[in-house]
Enzyme design. Structure first.
Site, mmCIF file in Angstrom:
data_model
loop_
_atom_site.group_PDB
_atom_site.id
_atom_site.type_symbol
_atom_site.label_atom_id
_atom_site.label_comp_id
_atom_site.label_asym_id
_atom_site.label_seq_id
_atom_site.Cartn_x
_atom_site.Cartn_y
_atom_site.Cartn_z
ATOM 1 N N GLU A 121 9.658 5.085 -26.220
ATOM 2 C CA GLU A 121 8.521 4.757 -25.360
ATOM 3 C C GLU A 121 7.366 4.122 -26.130
ATOM 4 O O GLU A 121 6.606 3.331 -25.578
ATOM 5 C CB GLU A 121 8.035 6.018 -24.638
ATOM 6 C CG GLU A 121 7.128 5.741 -23.470
ATOM 7 C CD GLU A 121 7.045 6.912 -22.514
ATOM 8 O OE1 GLU A 121 5.969 7.103 -21.926
ATOM 9 O OE2 GLU A 121 8.045 7.641 -22.345
ATOM 10 N N TYR A 145 6.287 18.361 -26.784
ATOM 11 C CA TYR A 145 5.847 17.421 -25.744
ATOM 12 C C TYR A 145 4.704 18.044 -24.943
ATOM 13 O O TYR A 145 4.824 19.168 -24.432
ATOM 14 C CB TYR A 145 7.021 17.092 -24.828
ATOM 15 C CG TYR A 145 6.745 15.969 -23.856
ATOM 16 C CD1 TYR A 145 6.386 14.710 -24.309
ATOM 17 C CD2 TYR A 145 6.855 16.173 -22.485
ATOM 18 C CE1 TYR A 145 6.137 13.678 -23.418
ATOM 19 C CE2 TYR A 145 6.611 15.142 -21.586
ATOM 20 C CZ TYR A 145 6.252 13.898 -22.060
ATOM 21 O OH TYR A 145 5.997 12.876 -21.186
#
Length: 419
Positions: A22, A324
């Site tokens: 990403e 995360y």
């Protein structure tokens, strides 16, 4: 590792396994971990791509910049007309390039790609971002390509290697959910904005959004409560004693000055007498594991706005120091080796907590109300040495780490003394 530009050079003919991350920093870390540091950096249309060989196969790892495509209305709806709003709602959307250089880089790599591994963040937006890139590569290559998924919750060596060894399928449902959200945001936001702006005949645009408008309503409602609040005066009686001690009257608040003065007049004298002392012990349970809402709420206590806290948390995640940071999970999964994390994290100022936690007969982590399988609660994954990152990064890391240690600690005991 070395770097050279391929903007004006052929990409070669050998086939590639393409890994799509990403962000660039995550792509570089994945390449570094999988290649044990033996990768080369080449620029394709100005975008860094990391090449390496593993088990006889050639790999290319590219980091995106979030969504590289977006939706828009056809050109015929660019002029705002009140009568065609229903037609706007049902109009097919068109795909537009949001990050052209990344799209061109993917197209340039496509002829060599034989397999794709999606390594974006594992959530709705991450799945959609990855599949957007997959569709671009597939269309440019003109071939059917196998697509697999790396699922990880921390950018650490252990997590990346485990994800690479246990590839799964992409989750089309997650991507579809994000895609629907994006389309709804555009359709209803644009339609309602046009309606209120045109119907009111105002010179300014009345911006309406799926999230922003309810949020604005909450702010307005709270502001009206503040404006309607009528402050009431009250008085307190406090005795100032030696040693900086303060004794407040048991009534705490007096509605009239006359009542407060009566108590004060009865309290004159050079001495204060202690007539009773009550002591009690209170146990306070540790907090449940940290989710995103808790992280943002606690970040305010160290002076961070929501945007600043999330940006720093994402940095810590991409640098491999925390898990995360976007999760609603408040239960540690059984697969998470909490003792191993403790030993990695408890260094420097946190070393003293290791013995305290390990000295318990049984380490029982707290549990929150919500359990999900996407990502574990937010926790540190590696020790952040002082001076490695900015002070703001260190402050947020310290908050997350101390909170994590608290979830593994025994209840705290408080002694309450009432004099």
């Amino acid at each position: 590792m070395y770097q050279r530009s391929l903007d004006n050079s052929p990409l070669g003919k050998s086939s590639l396994v393409l890994i799509i991350a990403e962000k660039n920093i995550v792509a570089r870390r994945i390449a570094h971990i999988l290649s044990s540091g033996s990768y080369s950096t080449k620029k394709v249309h100005g975008i860094p791509v990391y090449f390496f060989t593993l088990n006889g196969e050639n790999y290319a790892c590219i980091g995106l910049k979030g969504h590289i495509i977006d939706y828009d209305f056809p050109r015929r709806y660019r002029k705002w007309i009140l009568t065609d709003l229903e037609e706007v709602i049902w109009s097919p959307l068109v795909v537009v390039a949001k990050e052209a250089r990344y799209i061109e880089a993917l197209k340039a790599l496509a002829p060599r790609v034989k397999r794709i591994i999606v390594a974006t963040d594992y959530d709705r937006e991450g799945e959609l971002i990855g599949l957007e890139a997959v569709h671009i590569v597939k269309k440019a290559s003109g071939r059917l390509l196998e697509v697999k998924r790396m699922k990880f919750s921390a950018v650490t060596r252990e997590e990346i290697l485990n994800a690479f060894r246990n590839l799964t399928d992409v989750n089309q449902g997650l991507a579809d959910a994000a895609d629907a959200r994006r389309a709804i945001d555009l359709i209803w936001g644009a339609t309602l904005t046009r309606f209120f702006t045109l119907a009111s005949r105002a010179r300014d645009v009345y911006s309406i959004g799926r999230v922003q408008t309810p949020t604005l309503a909450l702010i307005v409602h709270r502001e009206r409560e503040i404006e309607a609040f009528v402050p009431q005066k009250y008085w307190v009686v406090v005795a100032l004693l030696e040693g900086g001690l303060k004794a407040t009257h048991v009534r705490e608040k007096f509605n009239t000055l006359k009542d407060a003065q009566k108590v004060k007049s009865r309290s004159k004298g050079p001495y204060a007498e202690v007539i009773d002392v009550n002591k009690s012990l209170t146990k306070r349970k540790p907090p449940h594991p940290m989710d995103t809402t808790t992280l943002l709420a606690l970040s305010a206590s160290i002076g961070f706005s929501v945007d600043k806290a999330m940006k720093i948390a994402e940095d810590l995640y991409r640098f491999g120091y925390i898990s995360y940071p976007r999760t609603d999970n408040t239960v540690y999964p059984e697969s998470l080796d909490l003792i191993d994390i403790l030993r990695k994290v408890c260094k420097g100022p946190y070393e003293k907590f290791l013995e305290l936690i390990l000295s318990q007969k049984r380490i029982t982590p707290t549990r929150g109300p919500k359990r999900s399988k996407d990502h574990p609660p937010i926790h540190p994954v590696n020790y952040l040495p002082p001076g490695k990152l900015s002070r703001d990064h260190e402050s947020l890391y310290d908050l997350i780490t101390r909170y994590f240690l608290a979830t593994l600690s025994p209840p705290s005991t408080w002694e309450r003394v009432v004099v």
